[in-house]
Enzyme design. Structure first.
Site, short mmCIF file in Angstrom:
data_model
loop_
_atom_site.label_atom_id
_atom_site.label_comp_id
_atom_site.label_asym_id
_atom_site.label_seq_id
_atom_site.Cartn_x
_atom_site.Cartn_y
_atom_site.Cartn_z
N ASP A 43 33.77 5.99 34.11
CA ASP A 43 33.95 4.61 34.44
C ASP A 43 33.29 4.36 35.89
OD1 ASP A 43 34.77 1.72 34.16
OD2 ASP A 43 35.84 2.24 35.99
N TYR A 48 30.76 -0.19 43.33
CA TYR A 48 31.36 1.38 43.84
C TYR A 48 30.24 1.98 44.64
CZ TYR A 48 35.03 0.70 40.48
OH TYR A 48 36.11 0.32 39.72
N LYS A 73 29.79 -1.71 35.56
CA LYS A 73 29.86 -3.24 35.59
C LYS A 73 29.19 -3.88 36.46
CE LYS A 73 34.87 -1.29 36.00
NZ LYS A 73 34.71 -0.11 36.96
N HIS A 106 33.06 -7.48 36.24
CA HIS A 106 33.72 -6.89 37.24
C HIS A 106 35.08 -7.53 37.15
CE1 HIS A 106 34.19 -3.61 40.40
NE2 HIS A 106 35.16 -3.58 39.96
#
Ligand SMILES: NC(=O)c1ccc[n+]([C@@H]2O[C@H](COP(=O)([O-])OP(=O)(O)OC[C@H]3O[C@@H](n4cnc5c(N)ncnc54)[C@H](OP(=O)(O)O)[C@@H]3O)[C@@H](O)[C@H]2O)c1
Length: 294
Positions: A43, A48, A73, A106
């Site tokens: 994930d 990120y 996401k 997200h």
């Protein structure tokens, strides 16, 4: 490892591996260690900043791409239909793969829910075009799910939300069960209780709560393993994060015992009703100004 079936028939391992706050420098080694350990669900997220390293680790690992469920996401700076399609292309390019297995929004963006809906419609298009195998959301409340589902065609396969012993999210989990949406738990070992916000106290950490440590002692497991097993026993998907090889292995080794109904009730009773992470109702582009760069 337990496998779960999503509402469109796609299967995924219940146990996954998260990389939020894994720096690009740490991510390749962490994801390779996870794949080597046996994790087959990874994930990540555009926000990120480590999609490229996740893809690199997958290629270096020697594990077939087809054997890995890859989730990423879309961040709110990309919400909208055309911008959502562009965001996916950017993620795919950074990951170095044409397709992604699971694509999630997200966050809800209540201040501009129409943009949220358009972003989800972009995800529906990607699903129809075969660029993704399943689509879903993250941090959506029951109200957000209802509003989304009233305007779109595909019921989200997953809602990835905060769930740990101090925030069990029980009412939302029931809603997921009713709607056929998989609960995927972020911060399953209470990470957010340690890293988010100021003024964190030792008693905010479920890893050291006496109910959890007593169960760990009873089953000769660690507190993290108890928390992960609890959620797997409830039928959730979990995505613990670690950059520490010993913990990556520890978090994967969570089978071989069953909690009793009473023990599950003891863990559920630790719920404080207060989330550790941000309030999804307050997510907007004015507060969260971060933009994903091409
Ligand atoms: N959708 C969202 O909004 C959202 C929000 C948050 C997280 N997530 C996803 O969920 C994943 C997991 O959540 P999270 O990172 O918030 O929290 P978490 O997995 O509950 O906890 C991670 C933290 O706990 C430490 N840790 C890991 N295993 C441990 C163990 N066995 N014993 C003691 N400490 C341990 C890690 O440290 P080390 O790394 O130093 O070992 C890290 O600081 C994220 O990586 C991300 O993929 C999604």
């Amino acid at each position: 490892m337990k496998t779960l079936t999503l509402n469109n028939g796609v299967t995924l391992p219940a146990m996954g591996f998260g990389v939020f706050q894994s720096s690009p420098e740490e991510t390749v080694d962490a994801v390779k260690a996870a794949l080597d350990t046996g994790y087959r669900l990874i994930d990540t997220a555009a926000a990120y900043g480590n999609e490229a390293e996740v893809g690199e680790a997958m290629r270096q690992s020697g594990v077939s791409r087809d054997d890995i469920v890859l989730q990423t996401k879309m961040w709110i700076s990309d919400y909208g239909f055309d911008s959502g399609l562009h965001a996916f292309d950017r993620s795919a390019r950074k990951l170095g793969f044409d397709t992604v297995d699971v694509y999630l929004l997200h966050q809800p963006m209540p201040s501009d829910f129409n943009a949220t809906i358009q972003a989800y419609k972009a995800a529906e298009r990607l699903l129809a075009d075969g660029r993704v195998r399943a689509i879903g959301v993250s941090n959506f409340s029951e109200d957000h799910l209802n509003r989304l589902m009233a305007e779109t065609d595909v019921v989200p396969a997953i809602n990835q939300v905060e769930v740990h012993p101090f925030f069990t999210n029980a009412a939302l989990r029931k809603t997921h069960d009713r709607l056929g949406i998989l609960t995927q738990a972020w911060s399953p070992i209470g990470g957010v209780q340690r890293y988010w916000g100021d003024d964190k106290k030792p008693e905010d950490d479920p890893l050291t709560h006496p109910v959890i440590t007593a169960l760990a002692e009873k089953y000769a497991k660690t507190p993290a393993q108890i928390m992960l097993h609890w959620q797997l026993q409830l039928g959730h998907s979990v995505i613990p994060k670690s950059v520490t090889p010993k913990r990556i292995a520890e978090n994967f080794d969570v089978e071989g015992f069953e909690l009793t109904d009473d023990e599950i009730a003891q863990i559920e009773a630790l719920d404080t009703g207060t989330r550790g992470g941000p309030d999804p109702e307050a997510i907007d582009r004015e507060t969260y100004t971060f933009k994903v760069e091409d």
